[in-house]
Design a protein around this motif. Structure first.
Motif, PDB file in Angstrom:
ATOM      1  N   LYS A  38      -5.637 -34.319  -2.693  1.00 16.90           N
ATOM      2  CA  LYS A  38      -5.847 -34.023  -1.276  1.00 16.90           C
ATOM      3  C   LYS A  38      -7.302 -33.654  -0.996  1.00 16.90           C
ATOM      4  O   LYS A  38      -7.911 -34.185  -0.066  1.00 16.90           O
ATOM      5  CB  LYS A  38      -4.930 -32.896  -0.806  1.00 16.90           C
ATOM      6  CG  LYS A  38      -5.207 -32.504   0.647  1.00 16.90           C
ATOM      7  CD  LYS A  38      -4.360 -31.365   1.105  1.00 16.90           C
ATOM      8  CE  LYS A  38      -4.686 -30.887   2.499  1.00 16.90           C
ATOM      9  NZ  LYS A  38      -5.133 -31.825   3.492  1.00 16.90           N
ATOM     10  N   GLU A  39      -7.858 -32.771  -1.800  1.00 16.77           N
ATOM     11  CA  GLU A  39      -9.252 -32.366  -1.591  1.00 16.77           C
ATOM     12  C   GLU A  39     -10.191 -33.556  -1.731  1.00 16.77           C
ATOM     13  O   GLU A  39     -11.159 -33.680  -0.982  1.00 16.77           O
ATOM     14  CB  GLU A  39      -9.653 -31.268  -2.577  1.00 16.77           C
ATOM     15  CG  GLU A  39      -9.035 -29.932  -2.287  1.00 16.77           C
ATOM     16  CD  GLU A  39      -9.454 -28.874  -3.299  1.00 16.77           C
ATOM     17  OE1 GLU A  39     -10.487 -29.052  -3.987  1.00 16.77           O
ATOM     18  OE2 GLU A  39      -8.736 -27.868  -3.415  1.00 16.77           O
ATOM     19  N   ASP A  42      -9.677 -35.835   1.372  1.00 16.20           N
ATOM     20  CA  ASP A  42     -10.196 -35.143   2.554  1.00 16.20           C
ATOM     21  C   ASP A  42     -11.722 -35.069   2.549  1.00 16.20           C
ATOM     22  O   ASP A  42     -12.340 -34.885   3.605  1.00 16.20           O
ATOM     23  CB  ASP A  42      -9.619 -33.737   2.657  1.00 16.20           C
ATOM     24  CG  ASP A  42      -8.178 -33.711   3.150  1.00 16.20           C
ATOM     25  OD1 ASP A  42      -7.651 -34.771   3.550  1.00 16.20           O
ATOM     26  OD2 ASP A  42      -7.578 -32.620   3.126  1.00 16.20           O
ATOM     27  N   ARG A  48      -8.065 -37.964   6.219  1.00 20.26           N
ATOM     28  CA  ARG A  48      -7.180 -36.830   5.959  1.00 20.26           C
ATOM     29  C   ARG A  48      -5.967 -37.274   5.162  1.00 20.26           C
ATOM     30  O   ARG A  48      -5.414 -38.340   5.370  1.00 20.26           O
ATOM     31  CB  ARG A  48      -6.711 -36.178   7.265  1.00 20.26           C
ATOM     32  CG  ARG A  48      -7.815 -35.501   8.029  1.00 20.26           C
ATOM     33  CD  ARG A  48      -8.413 -34.329   7.238  1.00 20.26           C
ATOM     34  NE  ARG A  48      -9.650 -33.869   7.799  1.00 20.26           N
ATOM     35  CZ  ARG A  48     -10.865 -34.193   7.343  1.00 20.26           C
ATOM     36  NH1 ARG A  48     -10.999 -35.003   6.316  1.00 20.26           N
ATOM     37  NH2 ARG A  48     -11.936 -33.705   7.890  1.00 20.26           N
TER      38      ARG A  48
END
Length: 90
Positions: A38-39, A42, A48
């Motif tokens: 996710k990081e 993102d 996102r």
């Protein structure tokens, strides 16, 4: 008055492995600069990552979706499926 509109691309990605297992790919935080999938996703501008269950995520991006998808196809194990959706401007 002029409205700002953007064409966002949506990828619905189903991974063969649970996403928490894929997070182990980023165990060297110094090298990656992030600690999870996710990081990492993102960190792409206008992109996102939203996990919807253990194996599935929705990725939205204005202009980096192709780069994210290409990279995801290279990491083992690669996602088992992609569903693409283009969001028309409002």
């Amino acid at each position: 008055m002029k409205k700002n509109t953007a064409d966002y691309r949506t990828l619905i990605v189903t991974f063969a492995e649970p996403i928490r297992i894929l997070d182990n790919y980023f165990d060297d935080v110094e090298a990656w600069g992030v600690a999870s999938l996710k990081e990492w996703i993102d960190s792409y501008e206008s992109t996102r990552f939203t996990q919807t269950d253990e194996h599935t995520a929705v990725i939205t991006s204005e202009y980096n979706a192709e780069h994210v998808q290409e990279w995801l196809q290279r990491i083992p194990p690669s996602p088992t499926s992609y569903r693409h959706k283009f969001n028309p401007p409002k």
